[in-house]
Structure formats: structure tokens, C-alpha cells
Design a protein around this motif. Structure first.
Motif, PDB file in Angstrom:
ATOM      1  N   GLU A  36       0.811  -1.213   0.000  1.00  0.00           N
ATOM      2  CA  GLU A  36       0.000   0.000   0.000  1.00  0.00           C
ATOM      3  C   GLU A  36       0.848   1.268   0.000  1.00  0.00           C
ATOM      4  O   GLU A  36       0.592   2.190  -0.748  1.00  0.00           O
ATOM      5  CB  GLU A  36      -0.918   0.008   1.226  1.00  0.00           C
ATOM      6  N   GLU A  37       1.852   1.327   0.840  1.00  0.00           N
ATOM      7  CA  GLU A  37       2.635   2.566   0.990  1.00  0.00           C
ATOM      8  C   GLU A  37       3.437   2.884  -0.277  1.00  0.00           C
ATOM      9  O   GLU A  37       3.409   4.003  -0.780  1.00  0.00           O
ATOM     10  CB  GLU A  37       3.593   2.439   2.165  1.00  0.00           C
ATOM     11  N   ASP A  38       4.163   1.897  -0.783  1.00  0.00           N
ATOM     12  CA  ASP A  38       5.020   2.145  -1.934  1.00  0.00           C
ATOM     13  C   ASP A  38       4.228   2.288  -3.235  1.00  0.00           C
ATOM     14  O   ASP A  38       4.688   2.932  -4.167  1.00  0.00           O
ATOM     15  CB  ASP A  38       6.040   1.008  -2.079  1.00  0.00           C
ATOM     16  N   CYS A  39       3.065   1.716  -3.303  1.00  0.00           N
ATOM     17  CA  CYS A  39       2.250   1.781  -4.517  1.00  0.00           C
ATOM     18  C   CYS A  39       1.801   3.208  -4.782  1.00  0.00           C
ATOM     19  O   CYS A  39       1.691   3.622  -5.941  1.00  0.00           O
ATOM     20  CB  CYS A  39       1.042   0.858  -4.383  1.00  0.00           C
ATOM     21  N   GLY A  40       1.548   4.009  -3.735  1.00  0.00           N
ATOM     22  CA  GLY A  40       1.134   5.399  -3.903  1.00  0.00           C
ATOM     23  C   GLY A  40       2.254   6.276  -4.434  1.00  0.00           C
ATOM     24  O   GLY A  40       2.009   7.340  -4.989  1.00  0.00           O
ATOM     25  N   LYS A  41       3.504   5.825  -4.298  1.00  0.00           N
ATOM     26  CA  LYS A  41       4.653   6.614  -4.742  1.00  0.00           C
ATOM     27  C   LYS A  41       4.981   6.393  -6.223  1.00  0.00           C
ATOM     28  O   LYS A  41       5.722   7.165  -6.807  1.00  0.00           O
ATOM     29  CB  LYS A  41       5.885   6.260  -3.905  1.00  0.00           C
ATOM     30  N   VAL A  42       4.435   5.328  -6.795  1.00  0.00           N
ATOM     31  CA  VAL A  42       4.738   4.980  -8.192  1.00  0.00           C
ATOM     32  C   VAL A  42       3.559   5.408  -9.086  1.00  0.00           C
ATOM     33  O   VAL A  42       2.407   5.134  -8.762  1.00  0.00           O
ATOM     34  CB  VAL A  42       4.989   3.458  -8.318  1.00  0.00           C
ATOM     35  N   SER A  43       3.872   6.071 -10.190  1.00  0.00           N
ATOM     36  CA  SER A  43       2.811   6.529 -11.099  1.00  0.00           C
ATOM     37  C   SER A  43       2.221   5.356 -11.894  1.00  0.00           C
ATOM     38  O   SER A  43       2.818   4.280 -11.984  1.00  0.00           O
ATOM     39  CB  SER A  43       3.364   7.577 -12.072  1.00  0.00           C
ATOM     40  N   LYS A  44       1.068   5.602 -12.493  1.00  0.00           N
ATOM     41  CA  LYS A  44       0.412   4.559 -13.285  1.00  0.00           C
ATOM     42  C   LYS A  44       1.250   4.191 -14.512  1.00  0.00           C
ATOM     43  O   LYS A  44       1.310   3.028 -14.899  1.00  0.00           O
ATOM     44  CB  LYS A  44      -0.974   5.030 -13.728  1.00  0.00           C
ATOM     45  N   GLU A  45       1.882   5.211 -15.112  1.00  0.00           N
ATOM     46  CA  GLU A  45       2.741   4.945 -16.274  1.00  0.00           C
ATOM     47  C   GLU A  45       3.904   4.041 -15.882  1.00  0.00           C
ATOM     48  O   GLU A  45       4.266   3.130 -16.625  1.00  0.00           O
ATOM     49  CB  GLU A  45       3.270   6.265 -16.862  1.00  0.00           C
ATOM     50  N   SER A  46       4.477   4.286 -14.722  1.00  0.00           N
ATOM     51  CA  SER A  46       5.594   3.450 -14.270  1.00  0.00           C
ATOM     52  C   SER A  46       5.131   2.031 -14.011  1.00  0.00           C
ATOM     53  O   SER A  46       5.843   1.072 -14.322  1.00  0.00           O
ATOM     54  CB  SER A  46       6.216   4.033 -12.999  1.00  0.00           C
ATOM     55  N   LEU A  47       3.938   1.887 -13.449  1.00  0.00           N
ATOM     56  CA  LEU A  47       3.396   0.543 -13.226  1.00  0.00           C
ATOM     57  C   LEU A  47       3.188  -0.183 -14.557  1.00  0.00           C
ATOM     58  O   LEU A  47       3.489  -1.375 -14.683  1.00  0.00           O
ATOM     59  CB  LEU A  47       2.076   0.621 -12.454  1.00  0.00           C
ATOM     60  N   LYS A  48       2.693   0.537 -15.576  1.00  0.00           N
ATOM     61  CA  LYS A  48       2.519  -0.074 -16.897  1.00  0.00           C
ATOM     62  C   LYS A  48       3.865  -0.496 -17.468  1.00  0.00           C
ATOM     63  O   LYS A  48       4.004  -1.592 -18.021  1.00  0.00           O
ATOM     64  CB  LYS A  48       1.847   0.909 -17.861  1.00  0.00           C
ATOM     65  N   LYS A  49       4.858   0.364 -17.342  1.00  0.00           N
ATOM     66  CA  LYS A  49       6.183   0.033 -17.875  1.00  0.00           C
ATOM     67  C   LYS A  49       6.775  -1.170 -17.154  1.00  0.00           C
ATOM     68  O   LYS A  49       7.405  -2.030 -17.785  1.00  0.00           O
ATOM     69  CB  LYS A  49       7.112   1.238 -17.754  1.00  0.00           C
ATOM     70  N   LEU A  50       6.571  -1.259 -15.842  1.00  0.00           N
ATOM     71  CA  LEU A  50       7.044  -2.436 -15.108  1.00  0.00           C
ATOM     72  C   LEU A  50       6.321  -3.706 -15.580  1.00  0.00           C
ATOM     73  O   LEU A  50       6.946  -4.772 -15.700  1.00  0.00           O
ATOM     74  CB  LEU A  50       6.834  -2.236 -13.599  1.00  0.00           C
ATOM     75  N   ALA A  51       5.029  -3.587 -15.847  1.00  0.00           N
ATOM     76  CA  ALA A  51       4.264  -4.746 -16.318  1.00  0.00           C
ATOM     77  C   ALA A  51       4.774  -5.191 -17.689  1.00  0.00           C
ATOM     78  O   ALA A  51       4.964  -6.388 -17.906  1.00  0.00           O
ATOM     79  CB  ALA A  51       2.778  -4.404 -16.376  1.00  0.00           C
ATOM     80  N   TYR A  52       5.008  -4.235 -18.603  1.00  0.00           N
ATOM     81  CA  TYR A  52       5.538  -4.592 -19.917  1.00  0.00           C
ATOM     82  C   TYR A  52       6.940  -5.200 -19.772  1.00  0.00           C
ATOM     83  O   TYR A  52       7.290  -6.153 -20.484  1.00  0.00           O
ATOM     84  CB  TYR A  52       5.580  -3.363 -20.851  1.00  0.00           C
ATOM     85  N   TRP A  53       7.740  -4.664 -18.877  1.00  0.00           N
ATOM     86  CA  TRP A  53       9.080  -5.203 -18.649  1.00  0.00           C
ATOM     87  C   TRP A  53       9.000  -6.637 -18.140  1.00  0.00           C
ATOM     88  O   TRP A  53       9.764  -7.504 -18.566  1.00  0.00           O
ATOM     89  CB  TRP A  53       9.824  -4.312 -17.651  1.00  0.00           C
ATOM     90  N   LYS A  54       8.045  -6.893 -17.244  1.00  0.00           N
ATOM     91  CA  LYS A  54       7.886  -8.238 -16.686  1.00  0.00           C
ATOM     92  C   LYS A  54       7.428  -9.226 -17.782  1.00  0.00           C
ATOM     93  O   LYS A  54       7.802 -10.390 -17.750  1.00  0.00           O
ATOM     94  CB  LYS A  54       6.890  -8.224 -15.536  1.00  0.00           C
ATOM     95  N   MET A  55       6.641  -8.734 -18.762  1.00  0.00           N
ATOM     96  CA  MET A  55       6.198  -9.591 -19.853  1.00  0.00           C
ATOM     97  C   MET A  55       7.333  -9.869 -20.841  1.00  0.00           C
ATOM     98  O   MET A  55       7.234 -10.757 -21.665  1.00  0.00           O
ATOM     99  CB  MET A  55       5.036  -8.939 -20.629  1.00  0.00           C
ATOM    100  N   GLY A  56       8.383  -9.073 -20.783  1.00  0.00           N
ATOM    101  CA  GLY A  56       9.496  -9.276 -21.689  1.00  0.00           C
ATOM    102  C   GLY A  56       9.532  -8.269 -22.811  1.00  0.00           C
ATOM    103  O   GLY A  56      10.344  -8.348 -23.711  1.00  0.00           O
ATOM    104  N   GLY A  57       8.628  -7.293 -22.784  1.00  0.00           N
ATOM    105  CA  GLY A  57       8.598  -6.257 -23.814  1.00  0.00           C
ATOM    106  C   GLY A  57       9.340  -5.025 -23.365  1.00  0.00           C
ATOM    107  O   GLY A  57      10.062  -5.016 -22.368  1.00  0.00           O
TER     108      GLY A  57
END
Length: 121
Positions: free
Chosen positions: A99-120
Motif C-alpha cells: 500500500e505505501e510504496d504503490c502510492g509513490k509509483v505513477s500509473k505509467e511506471s506501473l505499466k512500464k514495469l508490467a511490460y518489462w515483466k512480460m518481456g517487452g
């Protein structure tokens, strides 16, 4: 040669006089015929131009409609991909961050992390 039809008993002089009064000679008739042919050709060209413009307008509108449908299909495919593949990874990353760290990360950064995790990218 176009002349007026004259009764059977008419003399040659009266036929010549009638031709002169009417003004019909073979050369004037040919000229009028050529004028009619030229006019018909011009009308045909104008009709062809009009039809070509109409066809081009129809093709352009159809082409625009097809492109709009393609864009919509591509957008729907991207949305479906995001909903089925990326969003679950974003939620997983949110769960890992807490909960605490999630508020510090933007939605765009979360999307980029998700794409990175998928291998893109």
C-alpha cells in the motif's frame, strides 16, 4: 441534300427559290451537323467529369470509413490486450509493492514495469 418536299408539278425555278428562302444547303447542313457532334462530345465529356468526381467522392468517403473501422478495431485489440495481459501484471506489481510504496509509483511506471515483466519494452 436536305430540301423541302415540293408538290409534283413544281417548276425548277420555284424549287431554287424555295431553297434560297429556307437557306438549306448541303454545306450549311454539314456545318450544323458538325456543330451538333461537337456539342454532344462536350456534353459527354462533362458527364464523364461529373461521374468521375462523384465516384472519387464516394471512394474517398468509403476509404475514410474503412480507416475509421480499422482504427477502432486496433484500439479495441489494444484495450483487450491491456485488460487481459497488462492489468493483471499491474495488479500483481501493486500487491508486491504494498500500500505505501504503490502510492509513490505513477500509473505509467506501473505499466512500464508490467511490460518489462512480460518481456517487452
Amino acid at each position: 441534300m436536305n430540301t423541302l418536299t415540293i408538290a409534283r408539278g413544281a417548276s425548277k425555278a420555284s424549287i431554287i427559290m424555295i431553297r434560297r428562302q429556307v437557306g438549306l444547303t448541303s454545306s450549311s447542313m454539314r456545318f450544323m451537323s458538325d456543330l451538333g457532334d461537337t456539342w454532344n462530345k462536350k456534353v459527354k465529356v462533362e458527364e464523364d467529369r461529373f461521374i468521375a468526381k462523384k465516384d472519387m467522392a464516394y471512394l474517398n468517403s468509403t476509404r475514410k470509413e474503412i480507416e475509421a473501422v480499422k482504427r477502432k478495431v486496433e484500439q479495441d485489440a489494444e484495450d483487450l490486450f491491456f485488460q487481459t495481459k497488462v492489468l493483471p501484471l499491474v495488479n500483481e506489481i501493486k500487491g508486491v509493492l504494498g500500500e505505501e510504496d504503490c502510492g509513490k509509483v505513477s500509473k505509467e511506471s506501473l505499466k512500464k514495469l508490467a511490460y518489462w515483466k512480460m518481456g517487452g519494452n
